[in-house]
Write a protein that holds these residues in place. Structure first.
Motif, PDB file in Angstrom:
ATOM      1  N   THR A 267       0.834  -1.204   0.000  1.00  0.00           N
ATOM      2  CA  THR A 267       0.000   0.000   0.000  1.00  0.00           C
ATOM      3  C   THR A 267       0.869   1.255   0.000  1.00  0.00           C
ATOM      4  O   THR A 267       0.588   2.225  -0.723  1.00  0.00           O
ATOM      5  CB  THR A 267      -0.935   0.008   1.218  1.00  0.00           C
TER       6      THR A 267
ATOM      7  N   ASN B 111       2.104   1.905  -3.412  1.00  0.00           N
ATOM      8  CA  ASN B 111       1.049   2.462  -4.276  1.00  0.00           C
ATOM      9  C   ASN B 111       0.878   3.962  -4.040  1.00  0.00           C
ATOM     10  O   ASN B 111       0.719   4.742  -4.990  1.00  0.00           O
ATOM     11  CB  ASN B 111      -0.275   1.742  -4.025  1.00  0.00           C
TER      12      ASN B 111
ATOM     13  N   GLN C  54       3.978  -4.052  -9.971  1.00  0.00           N
ATOM     14  CA  GLN C  54       4.094  -2.710  -9.404  1.00  0.00           C
ATOM     15  C   GLN C  54       5.526  -2.181  -9.491  1.00  0.00           C
ATOM     16  O   GLN C  54       5.736  -0.985  -9.723  1.00  0.00           O
ATOM     17  CB  GLN C  54       3.606  -2.704  -7.957  1.00  0.00           C
TER      18      GLN C  54
END
Length: 884
Positions: free
Chosen positions: A251, A254, A294
């Motif tokens: 997280t 991100n 990612q």
């Protein structure tokens, strides 16, 4: 010499280990045979589960072998507990292997087994409901996820008041709500979970999700603060705590990536990956794949597309993709293919980018086939349309560079991918459901029973908003999803791969088709003529066009006739502007027949009333309406147009008319006039008022070639369900499913029957669409509130023209032209608001209905025949007398 002795020693050790393994295997085999000889199924299961748990990498294969080799079903409570343990353990290992579909199937089997045998001492929440709900969330099926999570809350509160487990469930609910973009509900679920005052571990879970919701809410600064604080409170000392710390780092990555802090993002992702490698070296496949993707995103953001592709390839290898032929449905595949598409664009490899976009859509389509709820599919379509637009943009540029017509076909395929796919599913599903092979199947009978129950409860929920039916409806829908899944697997009637790759334009009628794609950045117009794509036009200024369309439809149609009445010249100019924006670039020839396949806001527009030049006149009948030079009909998509329909073989007409409204004794003269005028041209069943109800509707629906419905329609309930009003009864869209036969044409003269809620990437969810879903070949329906008197005359004139031409699309056009060309008491009645609401949507076909017998003519002919016979007899007798 020393080296040789060392080799012998290694060989000796290897042989001794092999002997030990064989001895252990023999020992296990003997124990299992002993359990089997004693008919001890419980210990036979547990012995093998213990062995499987010792080798997680091969656990799935081992447990599947147990299922295959068992000699009987579980009978005692102890045996059923053991079997339930086996089913949930299998699902767990399948998830670790990255086999999400297999995991879902196993958890569903476990849940069905639990519900059937009521193994209440088994922790169903922890080991079945929670992971099953999480799997639905991973797949994107949030309706089913929420149903399972709500069931978990109820079960937890009833059987086991464990605040930590309850808080964890609210955490999962927040994830589902977040994924559905219901952020307020997500915040609420998080706050409820925190209010329970759970332990530190569950608070960490809830705050992780809280940061994710803040991220979606674009509150990146607060999200960063929350997640950084959360990371500081954690320490990985076992696999479970490591997993949540890994999630926190993910997280954080991100958030940093969104804040364009790519170095910090990369560091966070690498820390997360390090935790996975340490604590889950051979499992958590999807989480590892996500991190590779990612990390690739961070390199792409840094302008390093080659490195991004390298990490994308690691994602594919992790998910077991080594050839494009073994693509399966997984959100992680959808995301990595889009990463590689964007990276290839940066490298100026548009062909490779397009290939990856197609693979992304293919994977998404396979996810889609697993979804149970149509609304879930509609939500996915919105996302897929964004992907399709990128593919269309690349294909358009490649065509401009190469003039290779294959790229035009690619544009059409991608445009069709974003049109009425859920409707297509419904049409194919309902078509299959009436086949002879399936109608007697117990699964299908169960499906029908569930659909009837759901229909009843949903109807009750709309008519009695305070009734507590939602919980029962959700449970039935969940059961229905499992039945539909079993039917789909058994009969294999949804071949999703062919939906958007096999568009047969060579089998279209030979006139011109114009298909629109309205994207976020551009509008594309696909011009098909004589079974060939002539060209694709890209319209710039997409925001300008969307705004003009939205204002035009709202101002001049949805808000009533006043704006058009008060300033006809302003309307004329606005109409011509719309024509110039969306149709003039095509350069259609005069007197051509056009089939319009609209997209987005265009679904609310009738093209007939557009002005094709700027020659304004005070005399409205002289206005240059498009209908004067072109015959126009509409279609939801090419694929829905070409899908087989469930048409009745009869040649009959049925008309349903309500001449009284909501108990009002005053007669609605327009409806009565409409029915009386239609009777002049068509013979059939005409039902009025009390005779019009759900039962008579369904009976006539199954046997009529053409059904006319003259009553009011509107949107009702929280879901804005299109509804037909039969006075004392209402007919809802969801009740029109799986009918054995359907009319070839349904005429809906009620208001706004082609209007409804716009689902981006899917189309307008309307009553007209509902009839198409159950097999009707075409509908005539209204786009806005119609003027009753005008509608009565136009529809009657339609039937007069139909009796002469047999072509319903052309008959509707002539009825509109007759209205324009017939003098009116007021010039204003010639404005399009009064005559242009009705549109023909669907297959262009021939319909020949029986005409009424003219009894006056028959009586005159009969009298004449009698007179002739009498005269002949009289003359004959007279001649005989003269002869004598």
């Amino acid at each position: 010499m020393l080296c040789r002795y060392f080799k012998y020693l290694c060989l000796l050790l290897l042989l001794s280990q092999s002997s030990l393994v064989f001895a252990q295997n023999d020992d296990l085999h003997n124990r299992l045979n002993g359990f089997k000889a004693k008919n001890d199924l419980t210990n036979w299961i547990y012995e093998q589960l213990d062995q499987a748990n010792e080798n997680p990498q091969k656990a799935t294969i081992a447990i599947l072998k147990i299922q295959k080799e068992r000699w009987r079903n579980a009978k005692t409570a102890e045996e059923r507990f053991a079997w339930l343990n086996l089913l949930s353990t299998l699902a767990y290992y399948q998830l670790l292997d990255g086999n999400i579909f297999g995991s879902i199937n196993s958890y569903e089997n476990a849940l069905s087994f639990f519900r059937k045998y009521q193994v209440l001492d088994y922790d169903v929440v922890e080991y079945i409901l929670k992971p099953l709900g999480n799997n639905y969330t991973r797949l994107g099926d949030y309706e089913r996820a929420l149903f399972i999570q709500k069931q978990s809350i109820e079960f937890q509160q009833y059987y086991n008041e464990d605040i930590n487990k309850t808080a964890a469930i609210y955490c999962n609910m927040a994830i589902s709500y977040r994924s559905m973009a219901k952020l307020e509900d997500a915040y609420k679920a998080i706050n409820i979970g925190l209010a329970l005052k759970p332990d530190n571990f569950r608070r960490i879970m809830l705050n992780n999700v809280y940061a994710d919701v803040l991220f979606d809410d674009k509150n990146y600064s607060k999200a960063a603060t929350i997640i950084e604080t959360n990371i500081g409170r954690q320490k990985a000392n076992n696999a479970e705590t490591a997993y949540w710390l890994m999630s926190s780092y993910t997280t954080a990555g991100n958030v940093y990536l969104q804040q364009q802090q790519t170095t910090k993002a990369n560091t966070a992702y690498l820390k997360a990956l390090q935790l996975l490698n340490q604590y889950y070296p051979h499992s958590r496949i999807r989480e590892r794949a996500n991190l590779y993707t990612q990390i690739g995103e961070t390199y792409l953001a840094q302008g390093k597309p080659k490195e991004a592709i390298s990490y994308g390839q690691q994602t594919l290898a992790t998910l077991g993709i080594n050839k494009t032929k073994n693509i399966y449905g997984d959100n992680k595949l959808v995301e990595v293919f889009m990463l590689m598409a964007r990276a290839n664009l940066k490298l100026k490899h548009p062909e490779k980018a397009l290939e990856n976009i197609n693979l992304s859509l293919l994977s998404a389509d396979k996810i889609r086939s697993e979804f149970a709820a149509d609304r879930t599919k509609e939500r996915l379509q919105n996302y897929l349309k964004q992907i399709a637009e990128q593919g269309i943009s690349i294909s358009y540029q490649l065509y401009e560079q190469t003039k290779d017509e294959n790229y035009l076909q690619q544009i059409l395929i991608l445009a069709e991918q974003s049109k009425s796919r859920t409707l297509l599913d419904q049409m194919q599903r309902n078509q299959q459901s009436v086949s002879k092979n399936i109608k007697s199947d117990s699964l299908f009978l169960r499906k029908q029973q569930l659909e009837r129950s759901i229909s009843y409860l949903e109807k009750q929920a709309i008519e009695e908003p305070n009734s507590n039916t939602t919980k029962n409806t959700e449970a039935l829908k969940y059961d229905l999803a499992l039945v539909n899944k079993a039917l789909s697997k058994k009969y294999q009637y949804l071949n999703t791969e062919d939906y958007y790759t096999n568009i047969q334009i060579d089998k279209l009628p030979n006139h011109r088709f114009i298909e629109y794609f309205i994207g976020e950045e551009n509008i594309y117009v696909i011009n098909i003529n004589q079974n060939k794509i002539e060209k694709v036009i890209r319209l710039p200024y997409v925001d300008k066009v969307k705004l003009a369309l939205r204002d035009f439809v709202k101002t001049y149609f949805h808000n009533g006739p006043n704006a058009m009445l008060n300033s006809p010249k302003a309307f004329f100019q606005a109409s011509y502007q719309i024509y110039e924006l969306i149709l003039a670039p095509i350069n259609v020839k005069p007197n051509e027949q056009l089939t319009i396949i609209p997209d987005g806001i265009l679904g609310y527009l009738s093209f007939d009333g557009l002005m094709i030049n700027n020659s304004y006149s005070e005399n409205i009948s002289k206005w240059p309406f498009l209908i004067k030079t072109h015959a126009i009909d509409y279609a939801f998509s090419i694929q829905t147009l070409q899908t087989k329909k469930k048409e009745t073989t009869s040649n009959t007409f049925a008309g349903l008319f309500l001449t009284h409204n909501n108990g009002n004794k005053a007669e609605l003269k327009a409806i009565k006039t409409e029915a009386e005028l239609i009777k002049k041209y068509v013979a059939g069943d005409f039902l009025f008022n009390d005779a019009v109800n759900a039962k008579s509707f369904e009976q006539l629906f199954a046997k009529s070639k053409l059904m006319h419905i003259g009553t009011h329609a509107y949107l009702t309930g929280p879901s804005n369900e299109p509804t037909l009003d039969f006075g004392t009864e209402k007919m809802y869209l969801f009740e029109l499913s799986a009918k054995q036969n359907s009319p070839s044409l349904v005429v809906l003269s009620a208001c706004q029957t082609a209007d409804g809620i716009l689902a981006n990437g899917e189309g307008i969810i309307s009553l007209s669409r509902g009839f198409s879903a159950i097999g009707t070949s075409a509908t005539i329906a209204s786009l806005w509130n119609v003027n009753d008197d005008a509608a009565a005359i136009i529809t009657a004139n339609f039937y007069q023209n139909l009796s002469e031409t047999g072509n319903p699309s052309e008959a509707l056009r002539q009825a509109k032209l007759n209205w324009i060309n017939t003098p009116k008491a007021s010039n204003a009645l010639l404005l399009p608001y009064y005559w242009d609401s009705l549109i023909y949507m669907g297959k262009n076909q021939e319909i020949h209905l029986p005409t009424p017998k003219n009894w006056l003519t028959y009586s005159l002919i009969t009298c004449l025949i009698i007179l002739c016979v009498a005269t002949y007899s009289f003359m004959r007798r007279k001649n005989r007398k003269s002869f004598k």
